[in-house]
Design an enzyme around this catalytic site. Structure first.
Site, PDB file in Angstrom:
ATOM      1  N   ILE A  29     -22.222   8.679  -6.505  1.00  0.00           N
ATOM      2  CA  ILE A  29     -21.350   9.636  -5.799  1.00  0.00           C
ATOM      3  C   ILE A  29     -21.921  11.050  -5.898  1.00  0.00           C
ATOM      4  O   ILE A  29     -22.049  11.760  -4.893  1.00  0.00           O
ATOM      5  CB  ILE A  29     -19.903   9.562  -6.347  1.00  0.00           C
ATOM      6  N   GLU A  60       0.867  -1.186   0.000  1.00  0.00           N
ATOM      7  CA  GLU A  60       0.000   0.000   0.000  1.00  0.00           C
ATOM      8  C   GLU A  60       0.905   1.238   0.000  1.00  0.00           C
ATOM      9  O   GLU A  60       1.936   1.261   0.640  1.00  0.00           O
ATOM     10  CB  GLU A  60      -0.928  -0.012   1.218  1.00  0.00           C
ATOM     11  N   ARG A  61       0.438   2.275  -0.741  1.00  0.00           N
ATOM     12  CA  ARG A  61       1.265   3.479  -0.862  1.00  0.00           C
ATOM     13  C   ARG A  61       0.666   4.693  -0.168  1.00  0.00           C
ATOM     14  O   ARG A  61       1.328   5.688   0.058  1.00  0.00           O
ATOM     15  CB  ARG A  61       1.460   3.810  -2.335  1.00  0.00           C
ATOM     16  N   VAL A  75     -15.219   7.126 -12.418  1.00  0.00           N
ATOM     17  CA  VAL A  75     -13.839   6.846 -11.998  1.00  0.00           C
ATOM     18  C   VAL A  75     -13.138   6.031 -13.090  1.00  0.00           C
ATOM     19  O   VAL A  75     -13.789   5.397 -13.912  1.00  0.00           O
ATOM     20  CB  VAL A  75     -13.795   6.088 -10.646  1.00  0.00           C
ATOM     21  N   GLY A 108      -7.836   1.652   1.670  1.00  0.00           N
ATOM     22  CA  GLY A 108      -8.150   2.144   0.330  1.00  0.00           C
ATOM     23  C   GLY A 108      -9.152   3.281   0.310  1.00  0.00           C
ATOM     24  O   GLY A 108      -9.389   3.963   1.316  1.00  0.00           O
ATOM     25  N   ILE A 109      -9.736   3.489  -0.869  1.00  0.00           N
ATOM     26  CA  ILE A 109     -10.700   4.583  -1.064  1.00  0.00           C
ATOM     27  C   ILE A 109     -11.931   4.362  -0.198  1.00  0.00           C
ATOM     28  O   ILE A 109     -12.410   5.272   0.480  1.00  0.00           O
ATOM     29  CB  ILE A 109     -11.088   4.682  -2.556  1.00  0.00           C
ATOM     30  N   HIS A 151     -44.077  -7.909  11.407  1.00  0.00           N
ATOM     31  CA  HIS A 151     -44.912  -6.703  11.380  1.00  0.00           C
ATOM     32  C   HIS A 151     -44.711  -5.924  12.680  1.00  0.00           C
ATOM     33  O   HIS A 151     -44.653  -6.528  13.735  1.00  0.00           O
ATOM     34  CB  HIS A 151     -46.382  -7.088  11.257  1.00  0.00           C
TER      35      HIS A 151
HETATM   36  C1  FAD Z   1     -17.256   9.127  -2.599  1.00  0.00           C
HETATM   37  C2  FAD Z   1     -17.375   7.656  -2.806  1.00  0.00           C
HETATM   38  C3  FAD Z   1     -18.392   6.955  -2.201  1.00  0.00           C
HETATM   39  C4  FAD Z   1     -18.503   5.584  -2.404  1.00  0.00           C
HETATM   40  N1  FAD Z   1     -19.514   4.912  -1.786  1.00  0.00           N
HETATM   41  C5  FAD Z   1     -19.633   3.578  -1.984  1.00  0.00           C
HETATM   42  C6  FAD Z   1     -20.648   2.845  -1.326  1.00  0.00           C
HETATM   43  O1  FAD Z   1     -21.447   3.387  -0.573  1.00  0.00           O
HETATM   44  N2  FAD Z   1     -20.708   1.511  -1.532  1.00  0.00           N
HETATM   45  C7  FAD Z   1     -19.833   0.869  -2.367  1.00  0.00           C
HETATM   46  O2  FAD Z   1     -19.923  -0.343  -2.526  1.00  0.00           O
HETATM   47  N3  FAD Z   1     -18.862   1.543  -3.001  1.00  0.00           N
HETATM   48  C8  FAD Z   1     -18.736   2.879  -2.832  1.00  0.00           C
HETATM   49  N4  FAD Z   1     -17.725   3.552  -3.438  1.00  0.00           N
HETATM   50  C9  FAD Z   1     -16.809   2.790  -4.317  1.00  0.00           C
HETATM   51  C10 FAD Z   1     -15.767   2.058  -3.478  1.00  0.00           C
HETATM   52  O3  FAD Z   1     -15.066   2.974  -2.690  1.00  0.00           O
HETATM   53  C11 FAD Z   1     -14.825   1.296  -4.392  1.00  0.00           C
HETATM   54  O4  FAD Z   1     -15.588   0.436  -5.218  1.00  0.00           O
HETATM   55  C12 FAD Z   1     -13.849   0.469  -3.596  1.00  0.00           C
HETATM   56  O5  FAD Z   1     -13.042   1.271  -2.775  1.00  0.00           O
HETATM   57  C13 FAD Z   1     -12.964  -0.349  -4.535  1.00  0.00           C
HETATM   58  O6  FAD Z   1     -12.097  -1.117  -3.772  1.00  0.00           O
HETATM   59  P1  FAD Z   1     -10.703  -1.604  -4.337  1.00  0.00           P
HETATM   60  O7  FAD Z   1     -10.142  -2.504  -3.298  1.00  0.00           O
HETATM   61  O8  FAD Z   1     -10.862  -2.116  -5.701  1.00  0.00           O
HETATM   62  O9  FAD Z   1      -9.809  -0.295  -4.470  1.00  0.00           O
HETATM   63  P2  FAD Z   1      -9.538   0.977  -3.557  1.00  0.00           P
HETATM   64  O10 FAD Z   1     -10.423   1.068  -2.399  1.00  0.00           O
HETATM   65  O11 FAD Z   1      -9.492   2.126  -4.493  1.00  0.00           O
HETATM   66  O12 FAD Z   1      -8.077   0.695  -3.007  1.00  0.00           O
HETATM   67  C14 FAD Z   1      -6.976   0.638  -3.863  1.00  0.00           C
HETATM   68  C15 FAD Z   1      -5.731   0.883  -3.047  1.00  0.00           C
HETATM   69  O13 FAD Z   1      -4.602   0.565  -3.861  1.00  0.00           O
HETATM   70  C16 FAD Z   1      -3.559   1.460  -3.571  1.00  0.00           C
HETATM   71  N5  FAD Z   1      -2.638   1.457  -4.719  1.00  0.00           N
HETATM   72  C17 FAD Z   1      -2.920   1.787  -6.003  1.00  0.00           C
HETATM   73  N6  FAD Z   1      -1.832   1.598  -6.780  1.00  0.00           N
HETATM   74  C18 FAD Z   1      -0.844   1.151  -5.971  1.00  0.00           C
HETATM   75  C19 FAD Z   1       0.513   0.785  -6.191  1.00  0.00           C
HETATM   76  N7  FAD Z   1       1.069   0.823  -7.396  1.00  0.00           N
HETATM   77  N8  FAD Z   1       1.249   0.378  -5.120  1.00  0.00           N
HETATM   78  C20 FAD Z   1       0.688   0.329  -3.888  1.00  0.00           C
HETATM   79  N9  FAD Z   1      -0.586   0.667  -3.628  1.00  0.00           N
HETATM   80  C21 FAD Z   1      -1.352   1.063  -4.668  1.00  0.00           C
HETATM   81  C22 FAD Z   1      -4.296   2.788  -3.378  1.00  0.00           C
HETATM   82  O14 FAD Z   1      -3.497   3.679  -2.599  1.00  0.00           O
HETATM   83  C23 FAD Z   1      -5.552   2.340  -2.637  1.00  0.00           C
HETATM   84  O15 FAD Z   1      -5.402   2.426  -1.249  1.00  0.00           O
HETATM   85  C24 FAD Z   1     -17.571   4.906  -3.231  1.00  0.00           C
HETATM   86  C25 FAD Z   1     -16.526   5.621  -3.831  1.00  0.00           C
HETATM   87  C26 FAD Z   1     -16.425   6.969  -3.618  1.00  0.00           C
HETATM   88  C27 FAD Z   1     -15.292   7.696  -4.256  1.00  0.00           C
END
Ligand code: FAD
Length: 472
Positions: A192, A35-36, A279, A41-42, A451
Site C-alpha cells: 500500500i 453490509e454496513r 491493517v 468492501g475495501i 515471441h
Molecule cells: C489501498 C489498498 C490497496 C489494496 N490493493 C490490493 C491489491 O492490489 N490486491 C489485493 O489482492 N489486495 C489489495 N488490497 C487488500 C484488499 O483490499 C483486501 O485484502 C480485501 O479487500 C479483503 O477482502 P475482505 O472480503 O476480507 O474484506 P473487505 O474488503 O475489507 O470487506 C469487508 C466488508 O465488511 C463490512 N463489515 C465489517 N464489519 C461489518 C459488520 N459488523 N456488519 C456488516 N458489515 C460489516 C465492511 O463494511 C466491508 O465492506 C488493498 C488494500 C488497500 C487498503
C-alpha cells in the site's frame, strides 16, 4: 414480511464475502449478505480497484511525459487532480454497482446494517449509518445454519503517528486527497505504501518512504526488493530503511516528522503524511468474545476450511489473517462453502498465494524467497533473467526488470518465483499455475513461450537455473 431465515449469512460484502455468496448460491444455498458501508468492501471501493485506476492515470502521464522517447510529440503534458480522482471513484462505483447486479442475478439477499452474532445461527442487524441500497432487507433479527465472517480490516494505528485524516492520511484520504501534496512522507513500505509513493512521485511530489525494517517491500525476495529500491531512488523517491517515525508535529498545513535512524535522529517537514503501517482485522463488536470465537493477534483463528473453533461460525479474508489480499479472501470463501456443501475441496495452501504490487516497476511473487529456502535448509537451484535481454521489453521501452526462480535441487520442483518489471503482475500467474500443477524444470523448459513477449523472461530464468540461458 421479508424472509429472515437463510442457509448461509455472510457478514461483509468485500471480495471475500461477495464471491463466497455467489459460490454458495451456485451450490443451491439460500444466501444473505450483511453490509454496513459499501457493497464490494475495501477492495472495490477503497483498495485494489481505485488504487489501480489512480496508478493507471500516473502511468499514462508518465508515458506522455516521455513521448519523445517514442518519436512522438506531446507538449504541455499536465493533469487535473480532480479529474484523476473522479475517474478512480467512478471506476470503484462501477465495480461496486456490478457486485449489486451479481447479487440480484444470483438471488442473494442484501441485508443493510451492522451485524452482531447473538449465538450460533442467530444474528441481529442494527441500523447502519449509511443509506441502504434499493431492495436491501432492513435491520432486525436473522437466522442462518452457517454464519461466515468476512468483515475485513482497517488501517493499523501506531502511537505517535495517529492519522488525523487532514494532514496525516490513511489510504482513504490518500485515495481521495483534498489537494495534491508537493511533499509527502509515506510511513511503511509494504504494497500500500509503495503504490501511493509511486503514484504521488509520478505526479511530481517529493516523496520520502520510511521503513522500520532493513528492506523495503519486506515480504519480497531481498534481491527483487533491492532492485525495486534502486529503481524508485532513480525516480527521485527518498528511502530510509531501519528507521522509525517517532513523532509527528503538525503546524497549519504541514507536518514535521521525527525520524529515528538508530544512530541519529532527523526531522523532515512535508505537506502530508500517509500512514501505511499495515491493517488490523475487524473483530470487534461482532459478539465473538461472548461466543468464545478464538482471536489471535487481531484476527480470527481458522483451520484449512475456514472453520473457527465454534461450530457453524466461519471466517474468511482479511479478518482471518494474512496475507491480506483480495484473491486470498475469495479463495478462502470458495473453500469454505464447498466444504459446507461436502464437496471436499483442497484446504488453503498459503504457499501458493501470489502477491502483487502495482508500483513502477511492478513487483510480483509466489512461493518462498531465497532467504526462506536457505533458512529451511533446502538445497536450491536459482535462475535469473534481466529484462535487458528481452526483445519485447526493449521494444516497449521497459528494459528494467528481473525474474528470479527458485527450484528445489532434489525434486526439481519450482518453489518460488520473484519478479520486478513491467507487467509482472500479469505474468506471475504463469508460475502460479506451474506451481499449482507441481510442474518441474523439465516441463517448464519444454513449454513454448510466444515471441516476442515479456513472458520469455520467465522461461529464460528457468533455463538459467539449469545453465541453459539463451539470450544473455
Ligand atoms: C489501498 C489498498 C490497496 C489494496 N490493493 C490490493 C491489491 O492490489 N490486491 C489485493 O489482492 N489486495 C489489495 N488490497 C487488500 C484488499 O483490499 C483486501 O485484502 C480485501 O479487500 C479483503 O477482502 P475482505 O472480503 O476480507 O474484506 P473487505 O474488503 O475489507 O470487506 C469487508 C466488508 O465488511 C463490512 N463489515 C465489517 N464489519 C461489518 C459488520 N459488523 N456488519 C456488516 N458489515 C460489516 C465492511 O463494511 C466491508 O465492506 C488493498 C488494500 C488497500 C487498503
Amino acid at each position: 414480511m421479508a424472509d429472515t431465515a437463510f442457509d448461509i449469512i455472510i457478514i461483509g460484502s468485500g471480495p471475500g464475502g461477495y464471491v463466497t455468496a455467489i459460490r454458495a448460491a451456485q451450490l443451491g444455498f439460500k444466501v444473505g449478505v450483511v453490509e454496513r458501508d459499501y457493497i464490494g468492501g475495501i477492495c472495490t471501493n477503497w483498495g485494489c480497484i481505485p488504487t489501480k485506476a489512480l496508478l493507471r492515470s500516473a502511468d499514462v502521464f508518465h508515458l506522455m511525459s516521455h513521448a519523445k522517447d517514442f518519436g512522438l510529440a506531446a507538449d504541455k503534458v499536465g493533469f487535473d487532480p480532480a479529474a484523476v480522482i473522479k475517474r478512480s471513484r467512478g471506476v470503484a462505483k462501477r465495480l461496486s454497482d456490478g457486485v449489486g447486479f451479481l447479487f440480484r442475478k444470483h438471488k442473494i439477499a442484501t441485508i443493510w446494517g451492522e451485524a452482531v452474532i447473538d449465538a450460533p445461527g442467530k444474528i441481529t442487524v442494527r441500523q447502519a449509518k449509511t443509506e441502504a441500497p434499493k431492495g436491501a432487507l432492513a435491520p432486525g433479527a436473522y437466522t442462518a445454519k452457517h454464519i461466515i465472517l468476512a468483515t475485513g480490516a482497517r488501517p493499523r494505528v501506531l502511537p505517535g503517528i495517529e492519522p488525523d485524516k487532514k494532514l496525516v492520511w490513511t489510504y482513504f484520504e490518500a485515495m481521495n486527497p483534498d489537494k495534491m501534496p508537493k511533499s509527502l512522507l509515506v510511513i511503511g513500505s509494504g504494497a500500500i505504501g509503495v503504490e501511493f509513493a509511486s503514484f504521488y512521485r509520478t505526479l511530481g511530489a517529493e516523496v520520502t518512504i520510511v521503513e522500520v525494517l532493513p528492506q523495503i517491500l519486506p515480504v519480497e525476495d531481498a534481491e527483487i526488493a533491492a532492485f525495486a529500491r534502486k529503481s524508485f531512488e532513480r525516480q527521485g523517491i527518498k528511502i530510509v530503511t531501519s528507521a522509525k517515525v517517532t513523532k509527528l508535529d503538525k503546524t497549519g498545513d504541514s507536518v514535521t516528522a521525527t525520524i529515528d535512524e538508530g544512530k541519529a535522529t532527523s526531522q523532515l517537514t512535508v505537506d502530508r503524511v500517509i500512514s501505511a503501517v499495515g491493517v488490523v482485522g475487524n473483530v470487534e463488536n461482532l459478539g465473538l468474545e461472548k461466543l468464545g470465537v478464538k482471536v489471535e493477534r487481531g484476527t480470527i483463528v481458522i483451520d484449512g476450511f475456514c472453520r473457527t473453533n465454534v461450530p457453524g461460525i466461519y471466517a474468511i479474508g482479511d479478518v482471518a489473517g494474512p496475507p491480506m489480499l483480495a484473491h486470498k479472501a475469495e479463495h478462502e470463501g470458495i473453500i469454505c462453502v464447498e466444504a459446507i456443501k461436502g464437496l471436499n475441496p483442497h484446504p488453503m495452501d498459503k504457499h501458493l498465494i501470489p502477491g502483487c504490487t502495482y508500483c513502477n516497476p511492478q513487483v510480483a511473487s509466489v512461493g518462498i524467497t531465497e532467504a526462506k529456502a536457505k533458512a529451511d535448509g533446502r538445497e536450491v537451484r536459482i535462475g535469473k533473467f534481466p529484462f535487458v535481454g528481452n526483445g519485447k521489453a526493449i521494444a516497449l521501452g521497459e528494459d528494467q526488470g528481473l525474474v528470479k526462480v527458485i527450484f528445489d535441487n532434489k525434486t526439481g520442483a519450482l518453489v518460488g518465483a520473484h519478479m520486478v518489471g513491467a507487467e509482472v503482475t500479469e505474468l506471475i500467474q504463469g508460475y502460479v499455475i506451474a506451481m499449482n500443477l507441481e510442474t518441474t524444470e523439465e516441463e517448464l523448459m519444454h513449454t513454448i513461450f510466444p515471441h516476442p513477449t515479456l513472458s520469455e523472461t520467465m522461461k529464460e530464468a528457468v533455463l538459467d537455473a539449469y545453465g541453459r540461458v539463451l539470450n544473455i
